[in-house]
Design a protein around this motif. Structure first.
Motif, PDB file in Angstrom:
ATOM      1  N   PHE A 201     -66.951  20.236   5.779  1.00 19.97           N
ATOM      2  CA  PHE A 201     -67.769  20.823   4.712  1.00 19.97           C
ATOM      3  C   PHE A 201     -67.783  19.857   3.789  1.00 19.97           C
ATOM      4  O   PHE A 201     -68.854  19.270   2.933  1.00 19.97           O
TER       5      PHE A 201
ATOM      6  N   GLY B 181     -63.554  34.207  -2.795  1.00 13.28           N
ATOM      7  CA  GLY B 181     -62.685  34.475  -3.759  1.00 13.28           C
ATOM      8  C   GLY B 181     -63.398  35.102  -4.959  1.00 13.28           C
ATOM      9  O   GLY B 181     -62.824  35.949  -5.728  1.00 13.28           O
TER      10      GLY B 181
ATOM     11  N   ALA C  21     -67.865  30.865  -7.127  1.00 12.39           N
ATOM     12  CA  ALA C  21     -68.318  30.827  -5.753  1.00 12.39           C
ATOM     13  C   ALA C  21     -67.412  30.579  -4.786  1.00 12.39           C
ATOM     14  O   ALA C  21     -67.560  30.142  -3.644  1.00 12.39           O
TER      15      ALA C  21
ATOM     16  N   GLY D 119     -58.632  36.104   1.715  1.00 14.72           N
ATOM     17  CA  GLY D 119     -57.343  36.095   1.634  1.00 14.72           C
ATOM     18  C   GLY D 119     -56.822  36.652   0.346  1.00 14.72           C
ATOM     19  O   GLY D 119     -55.806  36.540  -0.134  1.00 14.72           O
TER      20      GLY D 119
ATOM     21  N   ALA E 197     -62.631  30.130  -3.669  1.00 16.70           N
ATOM     22  CA  ALA E 197     -61.334  29.440  -4.098  1.00 16.70           C
ATOM     23  C   ALA E 197     -61.679  27.820  -4.014  1.00 16.70           C
ATOM     24  O   ALA E 197     -62.779  27.565  -3.660  1.00 16.70           O
ATOM     25  N   ASP E 198     -60.851  27.264  -4.501  1.00 16.29           N
ATOM     26  CA  ASP E 198     -61.093  25.773  -4.668  1.00 16.29           C
ATOM     27  C   ASP E 198     -60.370  25.080  -3.627  1.00 16.29           C
ATOM     28  O   ASP E 198     -59.279  25.164  -3.512  1.00 16.29           O
ATOM     29  N   ILE E 199     -61.283  24.672  -2.601  1.00 14.95           N
ATOM     30  CA  ILE E 199     -61.000  24.155  -1.432  1.00 14.95           C
ATOM     31  C   ILE E 199     -59.930  23.001  -1.599  1.00 14.95           C
ATOM     32  O   ILE E 199     -59.207  22.651  -0.732  1.00 14.95           O
TER      33      ILE E 199
ATOM     34  N   LEU F 265     -65.432  28.126   7.035  1.00 19.48           N
ATOM     35  CA  LEU F 265     -64.172  27.172   6.799  1.00 19.48           C
ATOM     36  C   LEU F 265     -62.846  27.557   7.611  1.00 19.48           C
ATOM     37  O   LEU F 265     -61.842  27.189   7.190  1.00 19.48           O
TER      38      LEU F 265
ATOM     39  N   ARG G 292     -53.010  38.775   3.943  1.00 16.92           N
ATOM     40  CA  ARG G 292     -52.566  37.448   3.448  1.00 16.92           C
ATOM     41  C   ARG G 292     -51.940  36.623   4.378  1.00 16.92           C
ATOM     42  O   ARG G 292     -52.060  35.294   4.266  1.00 16.92           O
TER      43      ARG G 292
ATOM     44  N   PRO H  61     -68.002  22.776 -10.888  1.00 20.27           N
ATOM     45  CA  PRO H  61     -69.483  22.889 -10.758  1.00 20.27           C
ATOM     46  C   PRO H  61     -69.640  24.552 -10.273  1.00 20.27           C
ATOM     47  O   PRO H  61     -70.763  24.854 -10.431  1.00 20.27           O
ATOM     48  N   ILE H  62     -68.575  24.943  -9.511  1.00 20.42           N
ATOM     49  CA  ILE H  62     -69.037  26.191  -9.027  1.00 20.42           C
ATOM     50  C   ILE H  62     -68.140  27.426  -9.387  1.00 20.42           C
ATOM     51  O   ILE H  62     -68.070  28.376  -8.856  1.00 20.42           O
TER      52      ILE H  62
ATOM     53  N   GLU I 291     -64.190  38.613  -4.234  1.00 15.00           N
ATOM     54  CA  GLU I 291     -62.976  39.365  -4.096  1.00 15.00           C
ATOM     55  C   GLU I 291     -62.625  39.647  -5.743  1.00 15.00           C
ATOM     56  O   GLU I 291     -62.212  40.789  -5.914  1.00 15.00           O
TER      57      GLU I 291
ATOM     58  N   LYS J 145     -70.791  16.894   2.135  1.00 15.57           N
ATOM     59  CA  LYS J 145     -71.260  16.874   0.462  1.00 15.57           C
ATOM     60  C   LYS J 145     -70.968  15.456  -0.042  1.00 15.57           C
ATOM     61  O   LYS J 145     -71.785  15.195  -0.921  1.00 15.57           O
TER      62      LYS J 145
ATOM     63  N   GLU K 179     -66.088  32.627   4.222  1.00 16.41           N
ATOM     64  CA  GLU K 179     -64.567  32.057   4.808  1.00 16.41           C
ATOM     65  C   GLU K 179     -64.675  31.593   6.131  1.00 16.41           C
ATOM     66  O   GLU K 179     -63.966  30.598   6.531  1.00 16.41           O
TER      67      GLU K 179
ATOM     68  N   LYS L 251     -72.978   9.732  -0.943  1.00 13.00           N
ATOM     69  CA  LYS L 251     -72.620   9.281  -2.104  1.00 13.00           C
ATOM     70  C   LYS L 251     -72.371   7.927  -1.822  1.00 13.00           C
ATOM     71  O   LYS L 251     -70.935   7.491  -1.999  1.00 13.00           O
TER      72      LYS L 251
HETATM   73  C1  3H9 Z   1     -62.211  31.325  -0.522  1.00 13.84           C
HETATM   74  O1  3H9 Z   1     -62.777  31.497  -1.482  1.00 13.84           O
HETATM   75  C2  3H9 Z   1     -60.947  31.977   0.111  1.00 13.84           C
HETATM   76  C3  3H9 Z   1     -60.608  33.339  -0.657  1.00 13.84           C
HETATM   77  O2  3H9 Z   1     -61.010  34.335   0.195  1.00 13.84           O
HETATM   78  C4  3H9 Z   1     -59.359  33.435  -0.720  1.00 13.84           C
HETATM   79  C5  3H9 Z   1     -58.427  32.623  -1.607  1.00 13.84           C
HETATM   80  C6  3H9 Z   1     -56.799  33.122  -1.817  1.00 13.84           C
HETATM   81  N1  3H9 Z   1     -63.963  24.326  -3.722  1.00 13.84           N
HETATM   82  O3  3H9 Z   1     -72.881  22.600  -2.297  1.00 13.84           O
HETATM   83  P1  3H9 Z   1     -73.161  21.756  -3.616  1.00 13.84           P
HETATM   84  C7  3H9 Z   1     -68.295  21.214  -4.988  1.00 13.84           C
HETATM   85  S1  3H9 Z   1     -62.630  29.990   0.508  1.00 13.84           S
HETATM   86  C8  3H9 Z   1     -64.291  23.130  -4.453  1.00 13.84           C
HETATM   87  O4  3H9 Z   1     -73.433  20.596  -3.559  1.00 13.84           O
HETATM   88  P2  3H9 Z   1     -75.025  23.742  -4.293  1.00 13.84           P
HETATM   89  C9  3H9 Z   1     -68.873  20.491  -3.779  1.00 13.84           C
HETATM   90  O5  3H9 Z   1     -68.079  19.455  -3.293  1.00 13.84           O
HETATM   91  C10 3H9 Z   1     -63.993  29.403  -0.552  1.00 13.84           C
HETATM   92  N2  3H9 Z   1     -65.300  22.420  -4.582  1.00 13.84           N
HETATM   93  O6  3H9 Z   1     -74.044  22.720  -4.465  1.00 13.84           O
HETATM   94  C11 3H9 Z   1     -70.060  19.589  -5.019  1.00 13.84           C
HETATM   95  O7  3H9 Z   1     -68.910  18.646  -5.552  1.00 13.84           O
HETATM   96  P3  3H9 Z   1     -69.955  17.483  -6.184  1.00 13.84           P
HETATM   97  C12 3H9 Z   1     -65.128  30.401  -0.040  1.00 13.84           C
HETATM   98  C13 3H9 Z   1     -66.520  22.968  -4.175  1.00 13.84           C
HETATM   99  O8  3H9 Z   1     -75.633  24.265  -5.535  1.00 13.84           O
HETATM  100  C14 3H9 Z   1     -70.166  20.734  -5.981  1.00 13.84           C
HETATM  101  O9  3H9 Z   1     -69.271  21.672  -5.673  1.00 13.84           O
HETATM  102  N3  3H9 Z   1     -66.545  29.693  -0.787  1.00 13.84           N
HETATM  103  C15 3H9 Z   1     -66.505  24.069  -3.381  1.00 13.84           C
HETATM  104  O10 3H9 Z   1     -76.002  23.101  -3.066  1.00 13.84           O
HETATM  105  C16 3H9 Z   1     -71.652  21.405  -5.696  1.00 13.84           C
HETATM  106  O11 3H9 Z   1     -71.639  21.846  -4.359  1.00 13.84           O
HETATM  107  C17 3H9 Z   1     -67.369  28.831  -0.206  1.00 13.84           C
HETATM  108  O12 3H9 Z   1     -66.898  28.641   1.041  1.00 13.84           O
HETATM  109  C18 3H9 Z   1     -65.406  24.704  -3.278  1.00 13.84           C
HETATM  110  N4  3H9 Z   1     -65.020  25.978  -2.744  1.00 13.84           N
HETATM  111  O13 3H9 Z   1     -74.358  25.026  -3.633  1.00 13.84           O
HETATM  112  C19 3H9 Z   1     -68.387  28.156  -0.865  1.00 13.84           C
HETATM  113  N5  3H9 Z   1     -67.901  24.500  -3.050  1.00 13.84           N
HETATM  114  O14 3H9 Z   1     -70.589  17.757  -7.469  1.00 13.84           O
HETATM  115  C20 3H9 Z   1     -68.774  26.908  -0.683  1.00 13.84           C
HETATM  116  C21 3H9 Z   1     -68.503  23.458  -3.575  1.00 13.84           C
HETATM  117  O15 3H9 Z   1     -68.518  16.557  -6.651  1.00 13.84           O
HETATM  118  N6  3H9 Z   1     -69.597  26.238  -1.485  1.00 13.84           N
HETATM  119  N7  3H9 Z   1     -67.795  22.589  -4.178  1.00 13.84           N
HETATM  120  O16 3H9 Z   1     -70.524  16.947  -5.204  1.00 13.84           O
HETATM  121  C22 3H9 Z   1     -70.898  26.537  -1.358  1.00 13.84           C
HETATM  122  O17 3H9 Z   1     -71.557  27.285  -0.350  1.00 13.84           O
HETATM  123  C23 3H9 Z   1     -71.867  25.729  -1.991  1.00 13.84           C
HETATM  124  O18 3H9 Z   1     -71.239  24.687  -2.665  1.00 13.84           O
HETATM  125  C24 3H9 Z   1     -72.465  26.495  -3.196  1.00 13.84           C
HETATM  126  C25 3H9 Z   1     -73.280  25.639  -4.235  1.00 13.84           C
HETATM  127  C26 3H9 Z   1     -73.585  27.778  -2.711  1.00 13.84           C
HETATM  128  C27 3H9 Z   1     -71.444  27.463  -4.121  1.00 13.84           C
END
Ligand code: 3H9
Length: 658
Positions: A271, A101, A60, A132, A62-64, A127, A252, A21-22, A104, A275, A124, A279
């Motif tokens: 987090f 990410g 939006a 990273g 990385a995949d948590i 969380l 890193r 979804p994201i 980034e 969500k 980040e 459900k």
């Molecule tokens: C990162 O990026 C680290 C990097 O710097 C380095 C990497 C090396 N992963 O909130 P919603 C799912 S850390 C997996 O209801 P909205 C959520 O579970 C990450 N899944 O929608 C839900 O699943 P389902 C930095 C994720 O429109 C669906 O998406 N990014 C993730 O109200 C919809 O979510 C964040 O921290 C994820 N990261 O809001 C962003 N995020 O459909 C965190 C969401 O099965 N996310 N899901 O119920 C958000 O802030 C909100 O989800 C977003 C959408 C604003 C994106």
């Protein structure tokens, strides 16, 4: 459908990510982008590249869900380095939420074009992480140290227009224009110019350094035990003295160590719990009623807060009060709340005026006729609420939902006092209702799944975190709070003092201790409840009367300058009071209790263990559907430190509470 597709259009390569979804940077996305870049390198006709996403958002984050598994190559930093090294300009087309990410990746591209509604940020720290994949290294090189610190350390996204002011993006499209086409046109223009120097090869603009010690001390105070915001700042400080490649390696290392740590695991847990908590299998596949008109009975503190929340979510709202004066007061309360939102920049003056025009006040219940959902928020007394239910049920459609905002009363009995009890539900808002995110959705014994599904959809539209609960005294949150409050009072009689308990709690991460919180709310509320319950109280259960004595002495809390603590003026911090100490010691002596000392760690372990014990009972009785529900309630409604994940999470993940 592959997560990444590549298309060539007239010398432009278009990389399209489609990972709903994201559009997270899951393994399929990372490897798909790497493959696409390799294919582009083999095509000498390509003069520019655009990177865009299908769906409601750009990447939006990385995949948590992958964070708990071993990392699989290619890693995100390598993908971004490959983007940055492309010999032709890469332009990112941004829309939706460009987070973590995702930002980034955008910074690894040479240019960034955004739709006007785009929001960009590094969440980040929420969380328990820091960026990273180069965020702390590339961002200051693009927008300077000060703006980079603000973006990375507080976790809040900024609008496209702020991003443009800062130089984080290069252009905002008009809202009507086609983002993809505008980006292709921009890329075509840039293809005629030399490729810009990648951010990692640039120096940081400006020479002024912030006062790091002051900044770190301020951040530590605000973070109340959460480590990531502080590590984010320290990493940025340390990285300024390093060449980019070493700074990337340092970032890193910090990221990986935080990702493996207890705090990030706890924050990721909460987090995902937020969500998933609503459900429930029983509402799966049910289409909720599309509600447009809400009725609210009561314009006091709670009613006005709920009305404000409904207006802000776009509902037509009918407020019922008993007479014109009460109605005028209710409208004034709503106006004040909306003025607060105006001052905080959440709404404009025009929007404020428009929302007030959607508030329809009346003293006649007949005005509720068109409402599809009516919420009573009147005085917490069963007979009063029952008469409101009766009046509402006579007016509204037999399929319209009737909700009670009671915190303690038996909603099952209320439901059965009117025809069609299957449309009755509890909506337990937390004060101030237009600000607090938590909403306990109390499912009565007879409520049908459609009523529950509609209430959950309504909660989501209000922007609340809805936690379904069953009916019991206090539901999830107040019941657990009541259990640990009792335990704290026992500790007071057995040898502890209020200031010791409060210090143990704030050191643990609560924003406020239990006794200071009671002083703030006013001690007379629970005094009255205890008086009401006196006749039905179990005589064999230990009863602590200290709170009653305080009230009898007129010590009603902060507003009277005295309660469990002493307050020299309206702003002063709670001060231990020798009179209270004497009162406590006399009471212990009267009961024949030999007082003993309590260590801070014993106090906190006792409190957490009590929460967990009551949590287990609530689960066994089917009041809460999962451990997650309990954690979400305690974190969002009762100040339980988010970075500890909640009491039930701590059972298996941090049993010592250290
Ligand atoms: C990162 O990026 C680290 C990097 O710097 C380095 C990497 C090396 N992963 O909130 P919603 C799912 S850390 C997996 O209801 P909205 C959520 O579970 C990450 N899944 O929608 C839900 O699943 P389902 C930095 C994720 O429109 C669906 O998406 N990014 C993730 O109200 C919809 O979510 C964040 O921290 C994820 N990261 O809001 C962003 N995020 O459909 C965190 C969401 O099965 N996310 N899901 O119920 C958000 O802030 C909100 O989800 C977003 C959408 C604003 C994106």
């Amino acid at each position: 459908m592959p997560a990444v597709t590549l298309e060539f259009a007239d010398h432009i390569a278009i990389i399209d990510i489609n990972n709903p979804p994201i559009n997270a940077t899951s393994h399929a996305v990372r490897s798909g982008v790497m493959d696409a870049l390799a294919r582009i390198r083999q095509n000498p006709a390509v003069t520019a590249i655009i990177l865009c996403c299908t769906g409601t958002t750009f990447i939006a984050g990385a995949d948590i869900s992958e964070f708990n598994q071993p990392a699989r190559a290619p890693l995100l930093p390598d993908v971004i380095a490959a983007l940055e090294d492309m010999p032709v300009p890469v332009v990112a087309a941004l829309h939706g939420t460009v987070l973590g990410g995702g930002l980034e990746v955008a910074l690894g591209c040479h240019y960034r074009i955004a739709h006007p509604a785009t929001r960009l940020g590094f969440p980040e720290v929420n969380l328990g992480l820091i960026p990273g994949a180069g965020g702390t290294v590339r961002t200051p090189r693009l927008i300077g140290v000060e703006n980079a610190i603000s973006l990375i350390s507080n976790g809040k996204p900024v609008t496209a227009s702020i991003a443009l002011d800062w130089g984080l993006i290069d252009q905002i499209t008009t809202s009507e224009s086609d983002l993809r086409q505008t980006t292709i046109d921009y890329a075509r223009k840039m293809a005629t110019q030399p490729c810009p120097i990648p951010l990692t090869k640039r120096t940081i603009p400006g020479t002024e350094q912030p006062d790091w010690d002051k900044l770190i001390a301020k951040t530590e105070q605000k973070a109340r035990g959460a480590v990531a915001p502080v590590i984010a700042i320290k990493t940025m400080r340390d990285n300024l003295a390093l060449p980019a490649d070493q700074a990337l390696a340092n970032e890193r290392q910090q990221f990986v160590s935080l990702r493996e740590g207890e705090q990030s695991r706890a924050l990721r847990h909460i987090f995902m719990a937020e969500k998933n908590v609503a459900k429930l299998p029983m509402v799966k596949g049910i289409t909720p009623t599309n509600i447009t008109i809400i009725g609210i009975v009561g314009g006091g503190l709670m009613g006005a807060g709920i009305a404000t929340a409904c207006l802000l979510a776009g509902y037509q709202t009918i407020m019922i009060e008993r007479d014109d004066a009460a109605l005028a007061k209710g409208r004034e309360n709503v106006t004040n709340h909306l003025q607060g939102s105006l001052k905080r920049g959440i709404i404009s003056q025009d929007r404020c005026d428009q929302l007030l025009s959607q508030l329809h006040g009346n003293t006649d219940y007949a005005a509720l006729a068109p409402a599809e959902l009516v919420i009573e928020a009147v005085f917490e007394d069963f007979e009063v609420k029952k008469s409101v239910f009766d009046a509402v049920a006579r007016i509204i459609d037999s399929t319209a939902i009737i909700a009670s905002n009671t915190s303690y009363l038996d909603i099952n009995a209320l439901a059965h006092s009117i025809p069609n009890p299957e449309r009755v539900i509890g909506l337990h808002f937390f004060s101030p209702a237009h600000i607090m995110k938590l909403l306990e959705v109390v499912c009565t014994d007879g409520a049908n799944p459609h009523t529950l599904a509609t209430a959950l959809a309504f909660a989501r539209k209000l922007g609340k975190i809805a936690v379904p609960t069953g009916v019991c005294d206090g539901f999830i949150g107040n019941r657990i709070m009541s259990a640990y409050r009792k335990q704290c009072e026992y500790m007071i009689e057995d040898g502890a003092y209020p200031e010791q308990i409060d210090t143990a709690m704030t050191d643990f991460g609560f924003p406020m201790g239990l006794f200071a919180m009671q002083d703030m709310a006013g001690l007379e509320i629970s005094w009255k409840t205890r008086q009401r319950q006196a006749a039905t109280r179990n005589p064999n259960e230990r009863y602590v009367a200290l709170g009653d004595y305080l009230c009898e002495q007129g010590r009603l809390g902060r507003k009277t300058g005295r309660g469990w603590f002493r307050y020299d003026n309206a702003q002063s911090a709670p001060q231990p009071d020798p009179d209270v100490k004497r009162l406590i010691e006399q009471e212990s002596a009267r009961k024949g209790i030999v007082r003993r000392t309590f260590s801070q760690s014993e106090i906190i372990k006792t409190i957490i263990a009590t929460m967990q014990r009551e949590g287990d009972k609530i689960l066994n009785e089917g009041i809460a559907h999962s451990d997650d529900a309990i954690d979400v309630v305690m974190v969002n409604g009762y100040g339980f430190p988010r970075w500890r994940g909640g009491p039930m999470f701590m059972k298996t993940n941090s049993p010592t509470g250290s």
